[in-house]
Design a protein around this motif. Structure first.
Motif, PDB file in Angstrom:
ATOM      1  N   ASN A 134      49.104  53.257 104.029  1.00  0.00           N
ATOM      2  CA  ASN A 134      48.734  54.495 103.658  1.00  0.00           C
ATOM      3  C   ASN A 134      50.677  55.375 103.271  1.00  0.00           C
TER       4      ASN A 134
ATOM      5  N   VAL B  16      51.559  51.594 118.508  1.00  0.00           N
ATOM      6  CA  VAL B  16      51.729  52.364 116.891  1.00  0.00           C
ATOM      7  C   VAL B  16      52.960  52.730 116.558  1.00  0.00           C
TER       8      VAL B  16
ATOM      9  N   PHE C 160      42.809  49.086 110.239  1.00  0.00           N
ATOM     10  CA  PHE C 160      41.492  49.807 111.258  1.00  0.00           C
ATOM     11  C   PHE C 160      40.524  49.927 111.471  1.00  0.00           C
ATOM     12  N   ASP C 161      40.469  50.677 110.457  1.00  0.00           N
ATOM     13  CA  ASP C 161      38.691  50.340 110.385  1.00  0.00           C
ATOM     14  C   ASP C 161      38.303  48.918 111.052  1.00  0.00           C
TER      15      ASP C 161
ATOM     16  N   LEU D   6      37.607  58.595 116.149  1.00  0.00           N
ATOM     17  CA  LEU D   6      38.495  57.898 116.625  1.00  0.00           C
ATOM     18  C   LEU D   6      38.950  58.178 117.990  1.00  0.00           C
TER      19      LEU D   6
ATOM     20  N   GLY E  50      53.711  51.567 112.630  1.00  0.00           N
ATOM     21  CA  GLY E  50      53.622  51.660 111.477  1.00  0.00           C
ATOM     22  C   GLY E  50      52.063  51.359 110.799  1.00  0.00           C
ATOM     23  N   LEU E  51      52.480  51.888 109.495  1.00  0.00           N
ATOM     24  CA  LEU E  51      51.293  52.524 108.841  1.00  0.00           C
ATOM     25  C   LEU E  51      51.355  52.369 107.312  1.00  0.00           C
TER      26      LEU E  51
END
Lengths: 348, 348
Positions: free
Chosen positions: A252, A246, A231-232, A268, A248-249
């Protein structure tokens, strides 16, 4: 040890992981197989789906679903056969999709159970391209992402159950699709087999610069399933009016604390404002459950016609589920990760 | 000094502010009034709108509009009269809405100029409730926020040009509306005059706890126009399926660096995911320009019928625009901030 008719092997949550789960966070129990009461069916689980969201349910932090309790059986979607039925809607031998969990047998009153066609050539697909992951890709991309021909679409975990379908649907819609995957072999597969325009290996050096080079016209849709460093790298490339579904992540999920600063929460928000971006979380069956039939009709055609390809990573044996799940969070699987519980259709 | 027919006072950007703007960042010039060329009109500006977005244009960081150059006249929406016309569509004396800037006179080829009805009782409203701020509130709340009867809607700067309209429209739609404002007097006005259900003074102690108490059923729509500590207090209160239209982040406009950690970017993304929230930035005329007529028809009726109330904070004299603008960023205005440039309709 393989499946029998009398013993129900169950994999339970032994402890809540701190950081990445380890084998000791799981415990296998052997219990007797129960008989169904009136109105119940006994399901024998054949295939078990392993998915990143399960990491969230191992924690008791607030999330989108209630956590698994300590000592409880780990939850999971399964493809199962009806072994005994005292339920009017199901007969012995019926093939069904259920939320049967990490175990050999499941008692059910029929809620959340749906019948699969007896002619289904490959029942495990009901856990992948024709199931929750494929449905997630379909609705997130089409309903939230709103891809238009010529858009640049980016998705990570591009060889995985969700990412592979996102990219192939975007391609069908006339988009330029850039995948992100871990390792050269997965990247080759994503380009050569799945037909993505490009695929960036996030493990090779200088990932942000290579992603930027692959997205020379910026990013119109970023399908978010990983977060973190991906994402960064995506953030500065987002075009005005970009859309970010969105689902899932995973990067993290094992975090034990917030990362060090500076605090980029406001950055953001400012990016969303100045570039007029929509970012929207969704939980597939909660938000789109009433459209599963629509999805299944379209996707079954696409799969049959070879327009959407899939790859399964099948692990044999319920006892291997914990290690397979630990590997999933590290990206060690290659394709949709499924555990084959029953190696024979007629257990001992 | 007041407006004359021969001198064009212009307030220009003298330097880019570091942090909060100061008086020395602006410089007033006196130039000769130009005569229009063929196809142009000369506009005499009567009212000048001051709005938080202008802080962004004083910086050269990437934003949603090109920055004002050093030495250039500060941009702004104005209500103006046509002083001289060599344009077929405009006649001397016409009242218009234009992007005339911080100055007495503006030459225009007619682009971005729209005629206001000669019968408009209060022309300055074209800069407020019937103009950009009202339009921002209307589209952001209704199109992105999608309020439903019974929802809890929260908006900050609740006595201001945008927030006051957001709350009153939400009330018309049957929502419970909680405002946030700076100081007891503004909060009283928001409840007693505008009809909000509650209003929290963010300057009084224990703001997050008082906001939580006022939103006992959580927050369904948060109309974001300030960011900063208000957003921090809102974040844990957001309900599943909440909507966050983002039109501004005034709390951050003077920031010179990212705040210290921990880094909560991932926390925001996780909140959007687990609560299935939509957060969407918008720039009103870029995204909704084609719906201004629809807005104006509805809002003019609402204002005429007393369903939407407004409050203007009128400052006299172009020379006072810089101090008024500095005060705006500190929340010192009370209502829509407008500078009356021409104190007489017939200048010396």
């Amino acid at each position: 040890m393989s499946q029998t008719r009398t013993v129900n092997r169950q994999i339970t949550l032994a402890s809540r992981p701190v950081g990445a789960p380890t084998a000791s966070d799981f415990k296998m129990l052997e219990t007797a197989v129960s008989a169904p009461a009136e109105g119940q069916v006994l399901l024998r689980n054949l295939y078990l789906s392993l998915d990143p969201y399960m990491r969230g349910r191992m924690s008791d932090a607030p999330s989108y679903a209630a956590p698994v309790g300590i000592g409880e059986v780990m939850g999971a979607g399964t493809v199962a056969r009806v072994e005994t039925s005292r339920h009017p809607d199901y007969r012995v031998g019926d093939l069904v999709l259920a939320y049967g969990g990490w175990q050999d047998f499941t008692l059910s009153d029929g809620s959340g159970v749906s019948r699969l066609g007896a002619d289904m050539a490959r029942p495990s697909l009901a856990l992948g391209v024709l199931g929750m992951p494929g449905f997630t890709a379909y609705m997130g991309l089409l309903d939230i992402g709103q891809p238009k021909a010529g858009d640049t679409v980016v998705v990570a975990a591009a060889s995985g159950a969700v990412g592979s379908v996102v990219g192939q649907i975007a391609k069908l819609k006339g988009c330029r699709i850039v995948g992100i995957a871990g390792g050269a072999e997965k990247c080759r597969y994503v380009i050569d087999e799945l037909g993505f325009d490009d695929c960036i290996d996030h493990r090779a050096g200088d990932f942000p610069a290579r992603l930027a080079a692959a997205c020379a016209d910026g990013i119109d849709v970023y399908f978010e399933n990983v977060g973190g460093a991906v994402f960064d790298a995506v953030l500065p490339l987002l075009n005005p009016k970009a859309r970010i579904p969105v689902c899932g992540l995973v990067a993290n999920y094992n975090d034990t604390a917030l990362p060090p600063g500076p605090d980029r929460l406001g950055l953001l928000a400012r990016t969303l404002l100045t570039r007029r971006i929509k970012m929207q979380g969704f939980i597939i069956f909660d938000d789109y459950g009433d459209r599963y039939g629509e999805f299944l009709a379209v996707m079954a055609d696409w799969v049959r016609d070879g327009k959407i390809k899939y790859r399964e990573d099948i692990v044999d044996g319920l006892e291997n589920a914990p290690q397979a799940f630990i590997g999933l969070l590290e990206g060690r699987n290659f394709g949709k990760l499924v555990v084959r519980i029953a190696t024979s259709d007629t257990p001992a």
